[in-house]
Structure formats: C-alpha cells, structure tokens
Design a protein around this motif. Structure first.
Motif, PDB file in Angstrom:
ATOM      1  N   GLU A  51       0.829  -1.196   0.000  1.00  0.00           N
ATOM      2  CA  GLU A  51       0.000   0.000   0.000  1.00  0.00           C
ATOM      3  C   GLU A  51       0.874   1.262   0.000  1.00  0.00           C
ATOM      4  OE1 GLU A  51      -2.959   0.655  -0.434  1.00  0.00           O
ATOM      5  OE2 GLU A  51      -3.337   2.610   0.487  1.00  0.00           O
TER       6      GLU A  51
ATOM      7  N   ARG B  91       2.169   1.740  -3.432  1.00  0.00           N
ATOM      8  CA  ARG B  91       1.150   2.269  -4.343  1.00  0.00           C
ATOM      9  C   ARG B  91       0.978   3.759  -4.146  1.00  0.00           C
ATOM     10  NH1 ARG B  91      -1.702  -2.589  -3.700  1.00  0.00           N
ATOM     11  NH2 ARG B  91      -2.707  -1.801  -1.841  1.00  0.00           N
ATOM     12  N   LEU B  92       0.896   4.175  -2.888  1.00  0.00           N
ATOM     13  CA  LEU B  92       0.721   5.598  -2.608  1.00  0.00           C
ATOM     14  C   LEU B  92       1.901   6.391  -3.141  1.00  0.00           C
ATOM     15  CD1 LEU B  92      -0.766   5.836   0.973  1.00  0.00           C
ATOM     16  CD2 LEU B  92      -1.700   6.766  -1.132  1.00  0.00           C
TER      17      LEU B  92
ATOM     18  N   ILE C 216       1.722   6.688  -6.849  1.00  0.00           N
ATOM     19  CA  ILE C 216       0.683   7.654  -7.219  1.00  0.00           C
ATOM     20  C   ILE C 216       1.213   9.070  -7.056  1.00  0.00           C
ATOM     21  CG2 ILE C 216      -1.506   8.607  -6.440  1.00  0.00           C
ATOM     22  CD1 ILE C 216      -2.318   5.654  -5.871  1.00  0.00           C
TER      23      ILE C 216
ATOM     24  N   GLU D 178       3.755   9.840  -9.688  1.00  0.00           N
ATOM     25  CA  GLU D 178       3.100  10.071 -10.976  1.00  0.00           C
ATOM     26  C   GLU D 178       2.477  11.463 -11.021  1.00  0.00           C
ATOM     27  OE1 GLU D 178       0.537   6.869 -12.635  1.00  0.00           O
ATOM     28  OE2 GLU D 178      -0.877   8.513 -12.786  1.00  0.00           O
ATOM     29  N   ARG D 179       1.835  11.827  -9.925  1.00  0.00           N
ATOM     30  CA  ARG D 179       1.199  13.148  -9.893  1.00  0.00           C
ATOM     31  C   ARG D 179       2.246  14.237 -10.080  1.00  0.00           C
ATOM     32  NH1 ARG D 179      -2.005  13.244  -4.910  1.00  0.00           N
ATOM     33  NH2 ARG D 179      -3.554  12.129  -6.142  1.00  0.00           N
TER      34      ARG D 179
ATOM     35  N   ARG E 170       3.723  14.242 -13.679  1.00  0.00           N
ATOM     36  CA  ARG E 170       2.804  14.839 -14.654  1.00  0.00           C
ATOM     37  C   ARG E 170       2.799  16.341 -14.508  1.00  0.00           C
ATOM     38  NH1 ARG E 170      -0.672  11.310 -17.452  1.00  0.00           N
ATOM     39  NH2 ARG E 170      -2.142  12.953 -17.891  1.00  0.00           N
TER      40      ARG E 170
ATOM     41  N   ASN F 258       3.380   5.987 -18.095  1.00  0.00           N
ATOM     42  CA  ASN F 258       2.340   7.001 -18.104  1.00  0.00           C
ATOM     43  C   ASN F 258       2.696   8.147 -19.040  1.00  0.00           C
ATOM     44  OD1 ASN F 258       0.889   9.456 -17.162  1.00  0.00           O
ATOM     45  ND2 ASN F 258      -0.038   7.989 -15.772  1.00  0.00           N
TER      46      ASN F 258
ATOM     47  N   LEU G  38      -5.078   2.798 -13.162  1.00  0.00           N
ATOM     48  CA  LEU G  38      -4.004   2.478 -12.224  1.00  0.00           C
ATOM     49  C   LEU G  38      -3.954   1.009 -11.875  1.00  0.00           C
ATOM     50  CD1 LEU G  38      -3.990   5.385  -9.647  1.00  0.00           C
ATOM     51  CD2 LEU G  38      -2.178   4.734 -11.187  1.00  0.00           C
TER      52      LEU G  38
ATOM     53  N   LEU H 135      -8.426   1.238   1.342  1.00  0.00           N
ATOM     54  CA  LEU H 135      -7.029   1.585   1.109  1.00  0.00           C
ATOM     55  C   LEU H 135      -6.921   3.063   0.748  1.00  0.00           C
ATOM     56  CD1 LEU H 135      -5.754  -1.422  -1.001  1.00  0.00           C
ATOM     57  CD2 LEU H 135      -5.508  -1.012   1.442  1.00  0.00           C
ATOM     58  N   ALA H 136      -5.914   3.701   1.330  1.00  0.00           N
ATOM     59  CA  ALA H 136      -5.738   5.116   1.027  1.00  0.00           C
ATOM     60  C   ALA H 136      -5.409   5.312  -0.442  1.00  0.00           C
ATOM     61  CB  ALA H 136      -4.637   5.695   1.895  1.00  0.00           C
ATOM     62  N   SER H 137      -4.718   4.340  -1.024  1.00  0.00           N
ATOM     63  CA  SER H 137      -4.299   4.516  -2.408  1.00  0.00           C
ATOM     64  C   SER H 137      -5.467   4.435  -3.375  1.00  0.00           C
ATOM     65  CB  SER H 137      -3.263   3.459  -2.769  1.00  0.00           C
ATOM     66  OG  SER H 137      -3.832   2.169  -2.656  1.00  0.00           O
ATOM     67  N   SER H 138      -6.612   3.895  -2.920  1.00  0.00           N
ATOM     68  CA  SER H 138      -7.724   3.774  -3.848  1.00  0.00           C
ATOM     69  C   SER H 138      -8.269   5.139  -4.248  1.00  0.00           C
ATOM     70  CB  SER H 138      -8.839   2.945  -3.217  1.00  0.00           C
ATOM     71  OG  SER H 138      -9.492   3.700  -2.217  1.00  0.00           O
TER      72      SER H 138
ATOM     73  N   ALA I  68      -6.911   7.559  -5.420  1.00  0.00           N
ATOM     74  CA  ALA I  68      -6.368   8.069  -6.676  1.00  0.00           C
ATOM     75  C   ALA I  68      -7.064   7.475  -7.883  1.00  0.00           C
ATOM     76  CB  ALA I  68      -4.874   7.791  -6.743  1.00  0.00           C
TER      77      ALA I  68
ATOM     78  N   ASN J  35      -7.815  12.162 -15.689  1.00  0.00           N
ATOM     79  CA  ASN J  35      -6.712  13.083 -15.881  1.00  0.00           C
ATOM     80  C   ASN J  35      -5.361  12.481 -15.549  1.00  0.00           C
ATOM     81  OD1 ASN J  35      -7.461  15.580 -16.958  1.00  0.00           O
ATOM     82  ND2 ASN J  35      -8.622  16.026 -15.098  1.00  0.00           N
ATOM     83  N   ARG J  36      -5.357  11.337 -14.905  1.00  0.00           N
ATOM     84  CA  ARG J  36      -4.080  10.708 -14.603  1.00  0.00           C
ATOM     85  C   ARG J  36      -3.573   9.877 -15.765  1.00  0.00           C
ATOM     86  NH1 ARG J  36      -3.212  10.911  -8.960  1.00  0.00           N
ATOM     87  NH2 ARG J  36      -1.231   9.967  -9.413  1.00  0.00           N
ATOM     88  N   CYS J  37      -4.477   9.485 -16.661  1.00  0.00           N
ATOM     89  CA  CYS J  37      -4.003   8.594 -17.715  1.00  0.00           C
ATOM     90  C   CYS J  37      -4.033   9.227 -19.096  1.00  0.00           C
ATOM     91  CB  CYS J  37      -4.796   7.282 -17.709  1.00  0.00           C
ATOM     92  SG  CYS J  37      -6.557   7.441 -17.930  1.00  0.00           S
TER      93      CYS J  37
END
Lengths: 594, 541
Positions: free
Chosen positions: A100, A103-104, A107, A110-111, A114, A153, B12, B25-28, B30, B50-52
C-alpha cells in the motif's frame, strides 16, 4: 562500470550492439541541433529532442528544468501541503502495508511527474528525453517507479539516471573530488575519481536535514516561548513578556518549523567554551551550571534529538508543567544546562514570529507570537556536528571515514577537493564550520580524565583518524565561501579552497545535470523501445502468469544500478583481476591497485 | 466530504483486472474521480481520467494579459510572459506599471501631465503590499516592453555566464575523449563475427587509458615525488568566473554577511522565504528587500488524448480568451450522474439541526439495521436507459451490509427544458413501469413494513431516485464506504452492429433498436459510523 555510470568517454560511443539505434538517432539530431529554430511538421516541437529535461527529484524538494540552462525552471515541495518527504529511510515490514505504501508513493510520483511536464515545463513528454538525477542510495524500487511512470504514463523517449554527486562535481568544473551531499534524509559522502564514482567507498550518516528539523522542533518545544493573541482587542493587554507560555504542540506545524529552519537558523563557529569549561578556564566561574563532560554531551544531546524524532510529541505534551519533569530527567536537565550555557555565550538575537494560534485560541484577534531564542537559531545545527556514534557519525566524521576507505594515493587529491552540496548545506555558515569540524575530528583524542583505574594504566585512546593526520594541510573545501587557508596549508589546498563557482549547494546537482544535458553525456540512456519491448513481449508470452519475480528480473535487466552491475563489456578482465564482491569494475580495481 | 460518490477509472489497476481496489485503502482514492473530471473515449468505450490521458500543448498564453505567445518565443523567454507582466516577489500579486511623480516646478501647483502616461522613470508597483521596483533599483524609461528592457540584465546573469564557461571547459575534453574512444572502441572489422566483436570491444576497453592513471612506467612510478598526485585528471583546472571564496569580498554579501545578518535580525520578516529563493542557482542575498520582480509564467491550453487509441478527448479553442472547446467528450455526457444523500428522517433532521456539528458526525448509526440513504441517478442521454446497481460484496468481515434494489430500473430520457410542456405523456408511461418496479422491488420488503426505504422511490423527468439501507453492526466503527458496479443499457445509435446486416439503416429503424450495455464502478462514501451512545449524547447537547 564504464558503460553504466556517467563517464564522459564511455557515453558518447555506446559499445553494446543494442544501443545502435540510439547512436543513429543521436547522429541525426546533431544535424537538427545545428539550427536552433528548425522547422518541422510537428507543431509543438519547440525544443530539439536533445534538449533534455533535467529532473532532480529529492525526497522533499524537486528541482526541474531544461538542460542547457543555468537555473531550474521550477522548484517545488514534493508534498505541497505538509512538505513531508515522499519517501523515508524505512519501509513497512508487513507485506500488505508495504504494498500500500508503494502504491501511494507511485501515485504521488506520478502526480508530481505529470505536473513537471504539464504545469512546470509546459512541454510534451513524448518528445523529451529525461535526465533523472539520482542519489546513489535511492532505493531501487523507487527508481523503478520513476521509470514506470516516465515510460508508462508519460511515454518519454528515454531516461538517463545520473548520480547526483558526479553531477555536482560537473557544476564546479571538475571530475575528481570528494562530494558530500547533505540532504534531507541522509548525508552521503562519495569519492569520485575521473568521473567514476567510487561507490564502494560511499559513506553515509542520517544526521541531515530531517534530523535537524526534529531537533529544532524539540528545542522549540522546550525552550521556545509563545504569547497567545490578545483575548480582547478593547482591553489593554499586559505586555508581551507577561503573557509568555510554553510553545503549544499544535502551532509547530511542519511548515512553520521548516520556515524557522530556513529563515532563522544559521551555523556559528565552534563553541569554544565547551572546551575551556574545564577548571583551568576562567569562564567557569561565570557559568553556574556545570555542563557534563564532552563525551556525555555528545551522547545525551544526540540521544535527545533521536528521541525527539520519534516520540517527542507525546512526551512533551505530558511534561508541560516544568522543563525538568521526572521522565527523562537526565537529558532534559542536561539540555537545560546546555541551554543556559549557550544562552550566556550566544550573541544572536531572539526572533519573533507571527504564528497562527491553535484552534482553541482563535478569537479573531490576530496571531500569536512565537519567540525563537537566539541560541536555538545559532546552535540547533550542533546536532549535525555531534559525532561519536558508530552508526551516526557527525558530518565531519563521515568525510573522514570515506577518506579512510579511499586508496592511499588518492587521499590527498580527495582531501583537497571536497565539495559540499545539498539543501542542508545552504544553512549560512555551514561550510566554514564543516571545515573547522574536519580539523577538530581529526585532531588526536585528548587524554582520558582518569589516567588509571584499579591501578592499571588506561589504554591509549582509540585514535581512529591517526592515519589521516598528514592530510591536515591539504584539506580544502572547493565551495567554501570563507576559505580558511593558513600558512601551513599546502599549495593545492590554497589553489582549491573556495575556488568553485558560486552556485548554491542545493542546486549544484541540478546545474550539473543541465550541463550533462547540454554536453550530451550524463549516464546511459534507457530507451523506451527497450522498455516497451521487454514488457510487451512479457505480456504476449504469458498473459495470465506474470509473476512479480519475472517483472523484477526484467526491471533489473533494463534499469542499471551500481548495486547490481552486470559485468560491463570489458568483463573478461574480471577473471584476471582479484575477485572482490565490492569492487564493481576493472577501473575501480585498477585504481585500487595503482 | 460525505456523502459522496465517485467514479472509477481503471488506469491504475494492473493489467487485466477491472475491479477497483477496496475503498479502505488510502491509495484507492487516486483511482476514483468526480464525474466532471472524467472523459469518455468513444473508440475504446472507456472512461479516461486526468491521470491517464496524454496531454498535448495546443497553445501558450499569459494568464495575466491573455496574450497568445507564439511557440517560437516560448522557448527563448523560458515560459515567461515577455511583455509587461510581472508578479510581486513578496506576495506574488500582479505588479502594475506606474509613473513617477511629476517634478515639482516650485510653484506648488500640481503640474498637469501632457498626456496620461506620466513621467519617466516608470516603476513596477504592487497594489497589494506596496512593494515597488525602485527598492531594488529597477526603473524603466518607457512604460511598455518592460521585459525587453530587463532582458539585458537577465542575459548577463552570473549563473548563465558561468554556465557557458563551464560548457566551454568541458567541451574540448569530451570531444577528445569521444574521438579517442570511438577509434578505440569501434574498429571497423568488428562487425564480421560476433565473437570477434566482443573480444575486440573487450580488449579495447582494457587497453583504453584511464584518465589520470598513467601507463605503467616504472621509472615515473618510483621517482616522481609529491607532484605525482597534483593533477590526476586529464582535465585542466577550471578557473571560475566568480569564485565563491571571493564572492563575499565583492560586496554583495556572502556567507559571513549572511551569518551576521541572521545573528542580529529581530524578525524573520527581513529574510527571504525559502520559496522565494530556492530557484536561484546562484548565491544570492538572504534579504527579502533584494528580491527582484518575477516574470509571470505562461499557461498552456492543452488537448488531451486517449492513452490507448490516441483519439482526442478534449480540445480547446485556440484563442486564449475563449473558454470553449472544439471537441469535448466529457464522461458526464455519457454516464448517468449519480448523487447520494440521506433522507430527511427524524435522526437526520435532528442531526441537521445541530448545525456545524452534524457535518462532523455520521448519520450512519451502529447497531441499526436500516440506516437509509438515497441515490439519485440522472440520465444524460436522449433515450431512456435501464440501470442496474450492484454493490460490491464486502467480504473481509467488515461490519456493514448494504441493501439496494438489485433489479434493473429505468431512467427517463434527457430532454431540453422546453420539451417538458407535455408532462402527462411522460407520467403515463412512467406509471406502469413504476408499478412494475415497486411491485418487484418491494415484494419481500413489504412484509417487514419498510418498503419505502429500499427500491425506486421517485421518478421524474430524467431523474430516478432509489433508496438503500445500510445494516451496521454494533461494534463497527469507521467509514461506510463501498464500491458499486453500475451497469446501464441504452439504445445504441452506433451503426456498427447493423453493418453485418448489409448496412440497411431502415432495418435498424424498423426493428427494435440495437441495445448496448456499459458498466462502470463507483465508490459510495456514506461517512463515518456514529455509535448509538455518541448520537444520543449529541442529541442531548
């Protein structure tokens, strides 16, 4: 190693057959390069493909821009809200939590990436080659995330990973030197010879920006003063001095501490009183609180800050009433003594800051006042220079440790071309102080106080750096703004100290990356075709059974890193050379044997 | 913020899984986006976020003067406005150009200026914090083309001069080494045999000089004295233009001066913030008073493409002033808009009566089996659609269950406002469907007397409201947040399916229209669970 790291000579002519497409492309773009404003059918090619994007992604602050420019286009916090580092020195041990976390992190990366292309640089990533400035100890999984984001990406045509220490050296016009990068998470010292980073001699210490921040925060909680905003605007309020309280936990936000750190703190010269405090010194009579002995000082202050890194918030809330509560009395009373001492000898003025009061005190009557004592501003950085711990040597000690590992015939060269980079080195006074600390750390240890115990003579003190002592006249910091050259300094030291261009330490790596971009060197290029090939073939082969191990191996084959170097093209020599797990390349071995 | 509903974009998730990650999950977060941020690719029949999407710049403009900057000058001006747009170094407000006061002619009467441009020199002035550029010695002869007037200072900035010098320093070295290595490393014969090329490369690599390590020479090695270590690089020493050690003596500050400044400063106000100076690659003063005005960075108009099929999803009009789009495939025009809310029950009313507090407390109560919520679905299509909701089963033993009507229900077609003059028709049609639905949806619920909560509750125009319930276990604390698959069936205008039928459009009209189904995931957040005790105490307060 020559094929992998940024050796200027190795780069320009790729030796592996796989790299041939790239060579032809480079050759082609040379022609394009000749006319700066060539016209193409593509509308948006403002830049030639050889104008690379240079990204220096720190754990906390990212520096981005185009190669060939003297300063970055944009600098920003990787976490704009709390200015927290994106990654730390530890990962969760539990597999699910770690997944997890990863993943964070991906993310977030990636943010940021971009936004680098779409908001900071306003350019199309598909036609921009990227130079990624990497710290030598950047964890591999993060490096792979960068590659995944950039190739997957954003679909950049190629990435080159370039070691930050080497790039910093480029920015001062050299390819040999001992580079110390004092960043946020770690201070890392890496000797570089002829553009070859001697990675096995890398030395690090966690005494760096984040430790400084937590120490500063702990000191503020203990010794800072805070005046809440007036409760009422109509009544005449008592003077500020009568309203002072201890600093409430919640006003010290990460951003406020960061602000104090970057705007108020500086590094002062060595606190001489600490040496002179021995009975012989006349100053002793003045100081009421006898500070404990030197070794004690080292242990308790760093211990204190280490504790502060983890659990200060709770412990300090509970110990609000008095400075010396019963929990942790030892370190706190010691700190109190140290504070008294520092206060006495500090000429720095107290600084008042307007801060947003905690929610309970928000009456609409304005802001509270935080008073930062002058000695904190002056002495908070002492934590970086306090060594003695085997695992957490002081910033000066890691330099000496690295020098100890450097082959003997390179030591003089390295000692006389020390380069200090990194954000923490931006503290005014840091570099001159580091020079003094170097000399202090190398000095012979003092005689122990009790010369004998049980009638036996005390063993001679452990003299770690005795070997290095002949280097003393050679020490020179290239970017020392106040070069301390004495009559005893060697000519090389004199010729080097303070002779670097006045680029700021924090941006040297970026400037070097920009130079590498302009000079078309800077690390082996990983082309997107290679990446795509690997991953699309993998998908075709077994669409269902893609194991994590497989992709791991693939990544390993694509992304170079000095920690998993496949033997380079000249690897035949490896059998001839003495086998050593650490020596990464024939060159390093050659150097070691030379 | 809750209650809320967000839409899932699968970009993602790894490879072939289309189910969203568990919302705990915190990552969800996004992967979920609000509907108005999403695009819809018609070719791929997929939601894009907008992320992809891949982003392309379709034009540059200055956000201050709205001047469209031609691409050629974007590069030269480093993405900054090259006209009169500057922002304040202290507060980032836009600076305006002001003229100086007219000279006093001694009569005491104000001199009326000849024209309204005022007198030179001109200054940049901040209307917000009253900073003006004369503080740092920047004045202008004429009130236009300020950037061009400042350009000469920027061209002679020390960092760029030093940078050029560094480039000149390295270039000969690199050229030399690339020449030597190319002759060494790529012998023309090496292409004949793979093995020979490998060995040739290897031997070349071995025989290549390592700069700084001279060829083995016993004489030199034994007797070279101290000088042996002086310059091990082949590189000549670099001579800096401005040495950092001499920098302080040039009068512009330097490290010692900074330390002194900090030592005696009383307020942090006079020291520039990190954000105000971290972009300077050159050593500069710490003082806030020496910050220089900043040129306003350009913005870009971008068009976005589908990452898979490269079709344009959104493309703005070229002109900077225009806010319209040439192409706009927003997901809101394709997917039904869902919004979630709570019915005005007794508990909710009481909670709402508490004002600000009710925003922080949940409406979901632990230990209550029928916490009601409603989902309103709005159909953006011109045809009625059939929708089917299926909340994802919560398998990991978390303490709540969601009941929603699982049978498909219909939503009326979207119609422009002026088409609603004939309401009766619509209600006739709706009524039998509603009866059917209600009968089906509440067949078993009726028995237990809460038919009103689960099922289709309301239907008007192109909006249908369905009710649902959450059964929260007594011990559960946390968010009530669950994924929900929404599938809807619509009549396709797409001629594609009928193409195999010899492409006769008439047949498609006569026959029942081609029907297609699209599914997407959403996450529904109903906020935190409140324990009964908490809620009672809250109501007593």
């Amino acid at each position: 190693m020559s094929a992998l790291t940024t050796t200027p000579r190795g780069k320009t002519a790729p030796t592996t057959p796989t790299a041939t497409p790239t060579t032809t492309r480079i050759a082609g773009s040379h022609i394009l390069q000749a006319s700066p404003h060539y016209t193409t059918t593509r509308r948006h090619s403002l830049y030639g493909t050889e104008d690379r994007v240079v990204v220096d992604p720190g754990s906390r602050i990212w520096k981005v821009g185009f190669g060939g420019e003297g300063r970055p286009r944009d600098v920003f916090y990787s976490d704009p809200i709390n200015a927290e580092p994106l990654w730390g020195l530890s990962r969760a041990s539990d597999a699910a939590t770690r997944a997890e976390q990863d993943r964070l992190l991906e993310i977030n990366i990636e943010r940021r990436m971009r936004s680098v292309f779409h908001e900071s640089l306003l350019t199309d990533p598909k036609s921009r080659k990227v130079i990624l400035v990497e710290h030598p100890l950047l964890p591999l999984h993060i490096k792979e995330m960068f590659a995944r984001v950039l190739f997957g990406n954003l679909q950049v045509p190629s990435i080159s990973f370039a070691p930050s220490h080497l790039l910093s050296l480029l920015s001062v016009g050299r390819i040999t030197g001992l580079v110390i990068d004092c960043g946020h998470l770690e201070t890392a010292v890496l000797p570089i010879f002829a553009a070859r980073p001697l990675f096995p001699h890398l030395r690090t210490t966690p005494l760096a920006g984040s430790r400084f921040t937590s120490h500063l925060r702990a000191l503020l909680l203990l010794f800072g003063k805070y005046a809440p905003p007036p409760t009422n605007l109509t009544v005449v309020n008592p003077p500020l001095a009568n309203r002072l309280t201890r600093v409430p936990q919640e006003i010290l936000t990460a951003l406020l501490v960061e602000d104090i750190k970057t705007r108020c703190c500086f590094v002062s010269s060595v606190f001489e009183a600490r040496h002179d405090i021995r009975p012989s010194s006349p100053t002793t009579s003045v100081s009421e609180a006898d500070p404990p002995s030197e070794s004690d000082a080292a242990v308790s202050e760093s211990e204190f800050s280490r504790a502060s890194a983890s659990d200060v918030p709770e412990s300090f809330v509970s110990s609000q009433p008095g400075a010396s509560s019963d929990s942790g009395t030892g370190s706190e009373s010691y700190l109190q003594a140290l504070a008294n001492l520092y206060t006495r000898y500090s000429s720095a003025s107290d600084v008042q800051l307007r801060v947003v009061p905690p929610i309970s005190q928000q009456m609409g009557t304005g802001r509270g006042t935080l008073i930062v004592p002058g000695w904190i501003r002056e002495r908070a950085a002492e934590v970086l220079f306090e060594g003695g711990d085997v695992d957490e040597g002081s910033v000066a000690e890691v330099i000496l440790d690295a020098l100890l590992k450097v082959p003997i015939d390179l030591r003089t060269t390295m000692a006389s071309s020390i380069l200090v980079t990194g954000g923490t080195a931006m503290l005014p006074g840091f570099i001159p102080r580091l020079h003094v600390e170097l000399l202090r750390a190398i000095a012979p240890p003092g005689q122990p106080q009790q010369s004998s115990r049980h009638g036996r003579p005390a063993p001679p003190p452990y003299d770690r750096y005795a070997e290095l002592r002949p280097l003393i006249p050679h020490f020179a910091i290239l970017n020392n703004p106040a070069p301390q050259v004495s009559a005893s300094s060697s000519t090389r030291a004199k010729a080097n100290a303070g002779k670097a261009p006045a680029y700021t330490p924090a941006l040297m790596a970026w400037v070097g990356g920009s130079l590498a971009g302009a000079l078309k060197t800077g690390g082996m290029e990983i082309a997107r075709e290679k990446w795509d090939e690997a991953f699309s073939s993998q998908n075709d082969d077994d669409e269902t059974a893609i194991t994590a191990a497989d992709s791991e191996q693939l990544l390993e084959s694509i992304i170079p890193d000095w920690t998993r170097i496949p033997l380079p093209v000249g690897a035949l020599s490896a059998s001839a050379a003495p086998k050593s797990a650490l020596a990464p390349s024939p060159h390093a071995q050659a150097i070691a044997r030379a | 913020m809750w209650p809320s509903i967000q839409y899932y974009c699968p970009c993602l998730s790894s490879a072939n899984t289309l189910t969203p990650p568990p919302p705990v999950l915190a990552s969800s977060s996004a992967s979920f986006h609000s509907l108005h941020n999403l695009y819809f690719c018609e070719e791929c029949d997929a939601v894009r976020c907008n992320r992809c999407v891949s982003v392309e710049v379709s034009g540059y403009y200055c956000p201050n003067c709205l001047f469209e900057v031609p691409s050629a000058s974007v590069r030269a001006e480093k993405n900054r406005c090259a006209r009169n747009c500057f922002s304040c170094p202290i507060c980032r407000a836009t600076l305006s150009v002001v003229a100086s006061d007219p000279p006093d002619d001694g009569t005491g009467r104000p001199v009326t200026p000849l024209n309204n441009v005022g007198e030179a020199p001109y200054l940049l002035y901040c209307n917000y914090c009253r900073w003006d550029s004369s503080e740092v010695g920047i004045t202008f002869e004429k009130p236009t083309g300020l950037a061009a007037q400042l350009q000469k200072y920027e061209d002679s900035a020390p960092e760029s001069l030093e940078y050029e010098r560094l480039k000149e320093h390295f270039e000969p070295f690199l050229r030399a080494s690339s020449l030597s290595s190319s002759t060494h490393l790529l012998p023309p014969t090496s292409h004949h045999l793979h093995t020979s090329s490998a060995t040739a490369a290897a031997s070349a690599a071995l025989s290549r000089d390592i700069p700084g390590i001279s060829k083995y020479n016993p004489v030199a090695r034994s007797r070279s004295g101290r000088d042996r270590t002086t310059n091990k690089d082949e590189m000549p020493e670099y001579k800096s233009r401005v040495e950092v050690g001499l920098f302080g003596q040039l009068g512009s500050g330097g490290d010692d001066a900074d330390v002194e400044l900090l030592r005696y400063t009383e307020t942090a106000g006079e020291i520039a913030k990190l954000e105000q100076r971290w972009g300077n690659s050159w050593t500069t003063s710490l003082r806030m008073s020496e910050l220089r005005p900043l040129r306003i960075p350009l913005h870009s108009k971008v068009s976005k493409r589908c990452p898979a099929c490269r079709h344009i999803l959104i493309k703005p009009e070229q002109k900077a002033q225009s806010v319209r789009y040439k192409i706009k495939l927003a997901a809101a025009n394709y997917l039904p808009a869902l919004s979630v809310g709570f019915p005005q029950t007794q508990a909710a009313k009481r909670a709402a009566g508490k004002g600000a507090d009710s925003r922080n407390a949940g409406v979901m109560l632990a230990g209550i089996t029928n916490n009601a919520f409603r989902v309103a679905l709005t159909n953006p299509l011109y045809d009625p659609i059939q929708v089917r909701l299926s909340p994802q089963r919560v398998t990991d033993g978390r303490g709540f269950q969601v009941s929603l009507p699982l049978t498909p229900f219909s939503i009326g077609a979207f119609a422009e406002a002026w088409e609603y003059d004939d309401d009766e028709d619509m209600f006739d049609m709706e009524d039998d469907e509603l009866g059917l639905e209600a009968g089906r949806g509440s067949r078993d619920k009726d028995a237990r007397g809460r038919a009103k909560n689960v099922g289709v509750l309301e239907r008007r125009a192109n909006v249908t409201v369905v009710g649902g319930e959450v059964n929260v276990h007594k011990s559960y604390r946390g968010q009530v947040k669950f994924n929900m698959l929404v599938s809807y069936t619509y009549r396709s205008d797409d001629p594609l399916p009928s193409e195999d039928g010899a492409g006769t459009p008439s047949r498609a009209v006569v026959k029942t229209p081609e029907v297609k189904t699209f599914s997407f995931y959403t996450v529904v957040d109903l906020g935190p669970v409140l324990s009964k005790d908490d809620s009672e105490s809250m109501q007593q307060v």
